[in-house]
Design a protein around this motif. Structure first.
Motif, PDB file in Angstrom:
ATOM      1  N   VAL A 292      32.323  38.729 128.741  1.00 18.47           N
ATOM      2  CA  VAL A 292      32.385  38.371 127.321  1.00 18.47           C
ATOM      3  C   VAL A 292      33.620  39.009 126.720  1.00 18.47           C
ATOM      4  CG1 VAL A 292      31.195  38.435 125.107  1.00 18.47           C
ATOM      5  CG2 VAL A 292      29.869  38.203 127.216  1.00 18.47           C
ATOM      6  N   GLY A 293      34.557  38.179 126.292  1.00 13.87           N
ATOM      7  CA  GLY A 293      35.811  38.656 125.717  1.00 13.87           C
ATOM      8  C   GLY A 293      36.980  38.158 126.544  1.00 13.87           C
ATOM      9  N   GLY A 294      38.127  38.075 125.897  1.00 13.94           N
ATOM     10  CA  GLY A 294      39.286  37.515 126.585  1.00 13.94           C
ATOM     11  C   GLY A 294      40.487  38.440 126.609  1.00 13.94           C
ATOM     12  N   GLY A 295      40.245  39.732 126.493  1.00 14.11           N
ATOM     13  CA  GLY A 295      41.343  40.694 126.460  1.00 14.11           C
ATOM     14  C   GLY A 295      41.716  41.235 127.826  1.00 14.11           C
ATOM     15  N   GLY A 296      42.563  42.235 127.809  1.00  7.52           N
ATOM     16  CA  GLY A 296      43.050  42.837 129.045  1.00  7.52           C
ATOM     17  C   GLY A 296      41.973  43.518 129.864  1.00  7.52           C
ATOM     18  N   ARG A 297      41.039  44.195 129.203  1.00  9.55           N
ATOM     19  CA  ARG A 297      39.957  44.864 129.940  1.00  9.55           C
ATOM     20  C   ARG A 297      39.084  43.849 130.659  1.00  9.55           C
ATOM     21  NH1 ARG A 297      38.377  48.499 124.998  1.00  9.55           N
ATOM     22  NH2 ARG A 297      40.446  48.034 124.367  1.00  9.55           N
ATOM     23  N   GLU A 298      38.730  42.778 129.937  1.00  6.14           N
ATOM     24  CA  GLU A 298      37.913  41.729 130.553  1.00  6.14           C
ATOM     25  C   GLU A 298      38.659  41.070 131.706  1.00  6.14           C
ATOM     26  OE1 GLU A 298      36.547  42.489 126.473  1.00  6.14           O
ATOM     27  OE2 GLU A 298      38.511  41.951 127.238  1.00  6.14           O
ATOM     28  N   HIS A 299      39.953  40.886 131.542  1.00  6.65           N
ATOM     29  CA  HIS A 299      40.772  40.306 132.603  1.00  6.65           C
ATOM     30  C   HIS A 299      40.736  41.201 133.842  1.00  6.65           C
ATOM     31  CE1 HIS A 299      44.953  38.591 133.919  1.00  6.65           C
ATOM     32  NE2 HIS A 299      43.997  38.312 134.763  1.00  6.65           N
ATOM     33  N   ALA A 300      40.859  42.512 133.645  1.00  3.39           N
ATOM     34  CA  ALA A 300      40.816  43.445 134.773  1.00  3.39           C
ATOM     35  C   ALA A 300      39.462  43.406 135.474  1.00  3.39           C
ATOM     36  CB  ALA A 300      41.123  44.864 134.289  1.00  3.39           C
ATOM     37  N   ILE A 301      38.387  43.332 134.693  1.00  5.36           N
ATOM     38  CA  ILE A 301      37.043  43.256 135.280  1.00  5.36           C
ATOM     39  C   ILE A 301      36.881  41.969 136.078  1.00  5.36           C
ATOM     40  CG2 ILE A 301      34.591  42.992 134.710  1.00  5.36           C
ATOM     41  CD1 ILE A 301      35.176  44.918 132.304  1.00  5.36           C
ATOM     42  N   VAL A 302      37.336  40.854 135.509  1.00  2.00           N
ATOM     43  CA  VAL A 302      37.243  39.566 136.194  1.00  2.00           C
ATOM     44  C   VAL A 302      38.062  39.584 137.484  1.00  2.00           C
ATOM     45  CG1 VAL A 302      37.879  37.118 136.032  1.00  2.00           C
ATOM     46  CG2 VAL A 302      36.629  38.208 134.170  1.00  2.00           C
ATOM     47  N   GLU A 303      39.246  40.172 137.452  1.00  4.38           N
ATOM     48  CA  GLU A 303      40.077  40.275 138.659  1.00  4.38           C
ATOM     49  C   GLU A 303      39.354  41.060 139.747  1.00  4.38           C
ATOM     50  OE1 GLU A 303      42.993  38.994 139.707  1.00  4.38           O
ATOM     51  OE2 GLU A 303      43.166  37.805 137.888  1.00  4.38           O
ATOM     52  N   ALA A 304      38.706  42.158 139.368  1.00  4.17           N
ATOM     53  CA  ALA A 304      37.966  42.956 140.349  1.00  4.17           C
ATOM     54  C   ALA A 304      36.773  42.177 140.903  1.00  4.17           C
ATOM     55  CB  ALA A 304      37.506  44.265 139.718  1.00  4.17           C
ATOM     56  N   LEU A 305      36.042  41.495 140.026  1.00  2.00           N
ATOM     57  CA  LEU A 305      34.891  40.703 140.473  1.00  2.00           C
ATOM     58  C   LEU A 305      35.309  39.539 141.357  1.00  2.00           C
ATOM     59  CD1 LEU A 305      32.806  40.590 137.189  1.00  2.00           C
ATOM     60  CD2 LEU A 305      32.104  41.642 139.350  1.00  2.00           C
TER      61      LEU A 305
END
Length: 82
Positions: free
Chosen positions: A23-36
């Motif tokens: 949930v969210g489209g920022g840098g932190r969410e991007h990093a989490i999505v990349e790891a997942l």
């Protein structure tokens, strides 16, 4: 989605693919999505504005205000997110 594997001892085990919602489209969410994305998780996202880096890694996304909890929950339930 479930997968069945055979262990070295000959037993069969059922593996479950986890469904995750970012949930969210920022840098932190991007990093989490990349790891997942390195796992076999099915990744979904809800974000207010499209983030191409996230969009490229997720199975599906919904453009919605993240503060609209009812829509986020409805989306998560419709995708069987855990």
């Amino acid at each position: 989605m479930d997968n069945v594997i055979k262990t070295p001892t000959g037993c069969t085990r059922r593996l479950h693919t986890m469904r995750v919602l970012a949930v969210g489209g920022g840098g932190r969410e991007h990093a989490i999505v990349e790891a997942l994305a390195r796992s076999d998780a099915e990744i979904y996202a809800c974000m207010k504005n499209n983030n191409p880096g996230i969009a490229r890694r997720v199975k599906d996304s919904l453009l919605v205000d993240e503060k609209d909890v009812a829509k986020v929950v409805e989306y998560a339930v419709s995708r069987d997110v855990e």
